[in-house]
Design a protein around this motif. Sequence first.
Motif, PDB file in Angstrom:
ATOM      1  N   VAL A  48       0.815  -1.217   0.000  1.00  0.00           N
ATOM      2  CA  VAL A  48       0.000   0.000   0.000  1.00  0.00           C
ATOM      3  C   VAL A  48       0.849   1.266   0.000  1.00  0.00           C
ATOM      4  CG1 VAL A  48      -1.926  -1.184   1.104  1.00  0.00           C
ATOM      5  CG2 VAL A  48      -0.294   0.076   2.522  1.00  0.00           C
ATOM      6  N   ILE A  49       2.043   1.201   0.562  1.00  0.00           N
ATOM      7  CA  ILE A  49       2.916   2.377   0.532  1.00  0.00           C
ATOM      8  C   ILE A  49       3.412   2.627  -0.889  1.00  0.00           C
ATOM      9  CG2 ILE A  49       5.167   3.262   1.291  1.00  0.00           C
ATOM     10  CD1 ILE A  49       4.574   1.884   4.013  1.00  0.00           C
ATOM     11  N   THR A  50       3.753   1.552  -1.608  1.00  0.00           N
ATOM     12  CA  THR A  50       4.169   1.699  -3.006  1.00  0.00           C
ATOM     13  C   THR A  50       3.050   2.288  -3.849  1.00  0.00           C
ATOM     14  OG1 THR A  50       5.713  -0.155  -2.847  1.00  0.00           O
ATOM     15  CG2 THR A  50       4.993   0.476  -5.054  1.00  0.00           C
ATOM     16  N   SER A  51       1.831   1.799  -3.637  1.00  0.00           N
ATOM     17  CA  SER A  51       0.693   2.279  -4.421  1.00  0.00           C
ATOM     18  C   SER A  51       0.140   3.605  -3.914  1.00  0.00           C
ATOM     19  CB  SER A  51      -0.428   1.233  -4.406  1.00  0.00           C
ATOM     20  OG  SER A  51      -1.002   1.132  -3.114  1.00  0.00           O
ATOM     21  N   LYS A  52       0.540   3.989  -2.687  1.00  0.00           N
ATOM     22  CA  LYS A  52       0.071   5.214  -2.031  1.00  0.00           C
ATOM     23  C   LYS A  52      -1.415   5.166  -1.673  1.00  0.00           C
ATOM     24  CE  LYS A  52       3.628   8.108  -4.145  1.00  0.00           C
ATOM     25  NZ  LYS A  52       3.946   9.371  -4.853  1.00  0.00           N
ATOM     26  N   ILE A  53      -1.988   3.958  -1.618  1.00  0.00           N
ATOM     27  CA  ILE A  53      -3.391   3.804  -1.234  1.00  0.00           C
ATOM     28  C   ILE A  53      -3.424   3.224   0.177  1.00  0.00           C
ATOM     29  CG2 ILE A  53      -5.638   2.859  -1.887  1.00  0.00           C
ATOM     30  CD1 ILE A  53      -4.589   2.533  -4.712  1.00  0.00           C
ATOM     31  N   LEU A  54      -3.205   4.061   1.174  1.00  0.00           N
ATOM     32  CA  LEU A  54      -3.068   3.584   2.553  1.00  0.00           C
ATOM     33  C   LEU A  54      -4.367   3.023   3.102  1.00  0.00           C
ATOM     34  CD1 LEU A  54      -0.789   6.348   4.128  1.00  0.00           C
ATOM     35  CD2 LEU A  54      -0.134   4.262   2.905  1.00  0.00           C
ATOM     36  N   ASP A  55      -5.516   3.514   2.620  1.00  0.00           N
ATOM     37  CA  ASP A  55      -6.798   3.010   3.121  1.00  0.00           C
ATOM     38  C   ASP A  55      -6.953   1.516   2.892  1.00  0.00           C
ATOM     39  OD1 ASP A  55      -7.428   5.527   3.912  1.00  0.00           O
ATOM     40  OD2 ASP A  55      -9.171   5.780   2.619  1.00  0.00           O
ATOM     41  N   SER A  56      -6.228   0.988   1.912  1.00  0.00           N
ATOM     42  CA  SER A  56      -6.350  -0.427   1.588  1.00  0.00           C
ATOM     43  C   SER A  56      -5.916  -1.325   2.733  1.00  0.00           C
ATOM     44  CB  SER A  56      -5.523  -0.740   0.341  1.00  0.00           C
ATOM     45  OG  SER A  56      -5.701  -2.062  -0.081  1.00  0.00           O
ATOM     46  N   ALA A  57      -5.083  -0.805   3.639  1.00  0.00           N
ATOM     47  CA  ALA A  57      -4.545  -1.627   4.730  1.00  0.00           C
ATOM     48  C   ALA A  57      -5.165  -1.322   6.088  1.00  0.00           C
ATOM     49  CB  ALA A  57      -3.033  -1.446   4.813  1.00  0.00           C
ATOM     50  N   LYS A  58      -6.153  -0.440   6.136  1.00  0.00           N
ATOM     51  CA  LYS A  58      -6.788  -0.150   7.420  1.00  0.00           C
ATOM     52  C   LYS A  58      -7.492  -1.387   7.964  1.00  0.00           C
ATOM     53  CE  LYS A  58      -7.314   4.828   6.814  1.00  0.00           C
ATOM     54  NZ  LYS A  58      -8.258   5.979   6.753  1.00  0.00           N
ATOM     55  N   ILE A  59      -7.457  -1.558   9.263  1.00  0.00           N
ATOM     56  CA  ILE A  59      -7.998  -2.769   9.884  1.00  0.00           C
ATOM     57  C   ILE A  59      -9.460  -2.557  10.261  1.00  0.00           C
ATOM     58  CG2 ILE A  59      -7.757  -4.429  11.760  1.00  0.00           C
ATOM     59  CD1 ILE A  59      -5.424  -4.389   9.754  1.00  0.00           C
ATOM     60  N   PRO A  60     -10.361  -3.436   9.794  1.00  0.00           N
ATOM     61  CA  PRO A  60     -11.784  -3.333  10.154  1.00  0.00           C
ATOM     62  C   PRO A  60     -12.012  -3.714  11.619  1.00  0.00           C
ATOM     63  CG  PRO A  60     -11.432  -4.665   8.160  1.00  0.00           C
ATOM     64  CD  PRO A  60     -10.103  -4.499   8.825  1.00  0.00           C
ATOM     65  N   VAL A  61     -13.270  -3.659  12.030  1.00  0.00           N
ATOM     66  CA  VAL A  61     -13.656  -4.124  13.360  1.00  0.00           C
ATOM     67  C   VAL A  61     -13.329  -5.612  13.480  1.00  0.00           C
ATOM     68  CG1 VAL A  61     -15.629  -4.573  14.875  1.00  0.00           C
ATOM     69  CG2 VAL A  61     -15.451  -2.395  13.641  1.00  0.00           C
ATOM     70  N   ILE A  62     -12.683  -6.004  14.580  1.00  0.00           N
ATOM     71  CA  ILE A  62     -12.256  -7.393  14.779  1.00  0.00           C
ATOM     72  C   ILE A  62     -13.163  -8.059  15.807  1.00  0.00           C
ATOM     73  CG2 ILE A  62     -10.368  -8.914  15.468  1.00  0.00           C
ATOM     74  CD1 ILE A  62      -8.455  -6.551  14.847  1.00  0.00           C
ATOM     75  N   MET A  63     -13.781  -9.160  15.421  1.00  0.00           N
ATOM     76  CA  MET A  63     -14.619  -9.931  16.332  1.00  0.00           C
ATOM     77  C   MET A  63     -13.980 -11.294  16.592  1.00  0.00           C
ATOM     78  SD  MET A  63     -16.673  -7.533  16.742  1.00  0.00           S
ATOM     79  CE  MET A  63     -17.653  -8.350  17.996  1.00  0.00           C
ATOM     80  N   SER A  64     -14.445 -11.950  17.653  1.00  0.00           N
ATOM     81  CA  SER A  64     -13.803 -13.194  18.083  1.00  0.00           C
ATOM     82  C   SER A  64     -14.024 -14.345  17.116  1.00  0.00           C
ATOM     83  CB  SER A  64     -14.317 -13.595  19.466  1.00  0.00           C
ATOM     84  OG  SER A  64     -13.944 -12.650  20.432  1.00  0.00           O
ATOM     85  N   ASN A  65     -15.181 -14.399  16.481  1.00  0.00           N
ATOM     86  CA  ASN A  65     -15.528 -15.561  15.665  1.00  0.00           C
ATOM     87  C   ASN A  65     -16.544 -15.163  14.599  1.00  0.00           C
ATOM     88  OD1 ASN A  65     -18.209 -15.682  17.005  1.00  0.00           O
ATOM     89  ND2 ASN A  65     -16.986 -16.306  18.792  1.00  0.00           N
ATOM     90  N   ASP A  66     -16.913 -16.127  13.766  1.00  0.00           N
ATOM     91  CA  ASP A  66     -17.840 -15.861  12.667  1.00  0.00           C
ATOM     92  C   ASP A  66     -19.202 -15.393  13.169  1.00  0.00           C
ATOM     93  OD1 ASP A  66     -16.002 -16.561  10.715  1.00  0.00           O
ATOM     94  OD2 ASP A  66     -16.696 -18.637  10.557  1.00  0.00           O
ATOM     95  N   ARG A  67     -19.711 -16.046  14.214  1.00  0.00           N
ATOM     96  CA  ARG A  67     -21.042 -15.707  14.682  1.00  0.00           C
ATOM     97  C   ARG A  67     -21.098 -14.263  15.195  1.00  0.00           C
ATOM     98  NH1 ARG A  67     -25.139 -19.352  15.967  1.00  0.00           N
ATOM     99  NH2 ARG A  67     -23.682 -21.049  16.406  1.00  0.00           N
TER     100      ARG A  67
END
Length: 433
Positions: A338-357
């Motif tokens: 993402v630094i090479t492409s300059k598209i930093l939003d591509s690597a932002k981390i979404p909300v993390i939940m414990s499991n699929d449910r």
Amino acid sequence: MLTGELSNFVPLPRMIPVRQVFDAPTINDIEGELRKELNKEAIRNSIKAGSRVAVGVGSRGIANLPKLVVTLIHQLKEWGAQPFIVPAMGSHGGGTTEGQIKMLAELGVTEESMGVPILNSMDVVQIGTLDDGTPIYLDEASYRSDAIVFINRVKPHTSFKGDHESGLLKMMAIGLGRHKGTLAIHQHPLAEMPVLLPKIAEVYLKHAPIAFGVGVLENAYDKTAHIEAVTPDELILKDKELLIQAKKYMPRIVPEQVDLLMVNEIGKNISGSGMDPNITGRAASKAPQQFNAPQIERIFVRGLTKETKGNACGIGVADVITRRVFEQINLSYTYANVITSKILDSAKIPVIMSNDREAISTALRTCYHIDLQNPRVVWIKNTLELENILISESVLADMKGDPRIQVLGEPLEIAFDSDHNITTDIWRGMEHG
């Protein structure tokens, strides 16, 4: 993380396996069609007996690539030429000779399988400049050859939109420019690429021994749909025309209103953007979308492909992931991309939940204007394989007999294990359905 009793979770509705039906012209005789194109008079006359011909190869995700390349090489040999392969992949493979040879091998292109040498060096020659002073580079071995030919798929780009996106011009401008050329061009914003590509092409056509290019289109099922050999004086116009046709062949998610899109896997082998924004309607680059993508409120990504080796480029456009997915991410690989492409939003981390449910429940609870008793859910394997998907009963009701949707089976109750992760492996059965 979510807390509370299991009864507080919003359940995943029953899911129905369906086949999406697209208009999909297909070429069955790949070798015959390519040879027919190569033997057009203007193409045939561009190669002289005894000439050393650089064959630019390197685009990811081309169906039948080894067959296309070996057919091209055999035809050049039959004309008395001496072909050799040049990795035309810009800075891919880490911008190293070793990395690019490995990538070609993964695509099925090796010296042994093609029967010709691969001349792989990062050495380049500056062949000109743009009006603003941007230097234009060309692979040195290609520059010193008698003729350059190249083969590339023409398709919509995932990060910029215009008359010229991924195709023949991009293969010249960025692919044949190798790592140094790519870095020079990427000093410009991605939004400028559709204007820059034809300008760079004009430099190549004036100062490099370009003989012809071979453009390949694929249908919605990733099968070869069209092959066309293009002379230098046609390259700029044909690149534009082929892109228009490629967009017509694009697959899509047919349902128009989706509360939750579940994506089993993303990765660089699926799309340069991890999951194709032309399919989801979400681009980390903020590029305007030109396709009739569905209205999707939440995206839940369940995993990374093995082939992406932890590169989670594109994860930033998802809304929810699980800790399992987060732990698969190689931040070094992802950030380098993402630094090479300059598209930093591509690597932002979404909300993390414990499991699929928990992830599903969180995604559904945070939708607006949703019927939680009958949510509109679509579940895909990835954005490259869209023939067989799963849809909730409410989505099927919305489709009202749309002929683009064929029901493959009865509604399924999706099973979860004791850790609340999905255990139902629906894709194996659907792939052969």
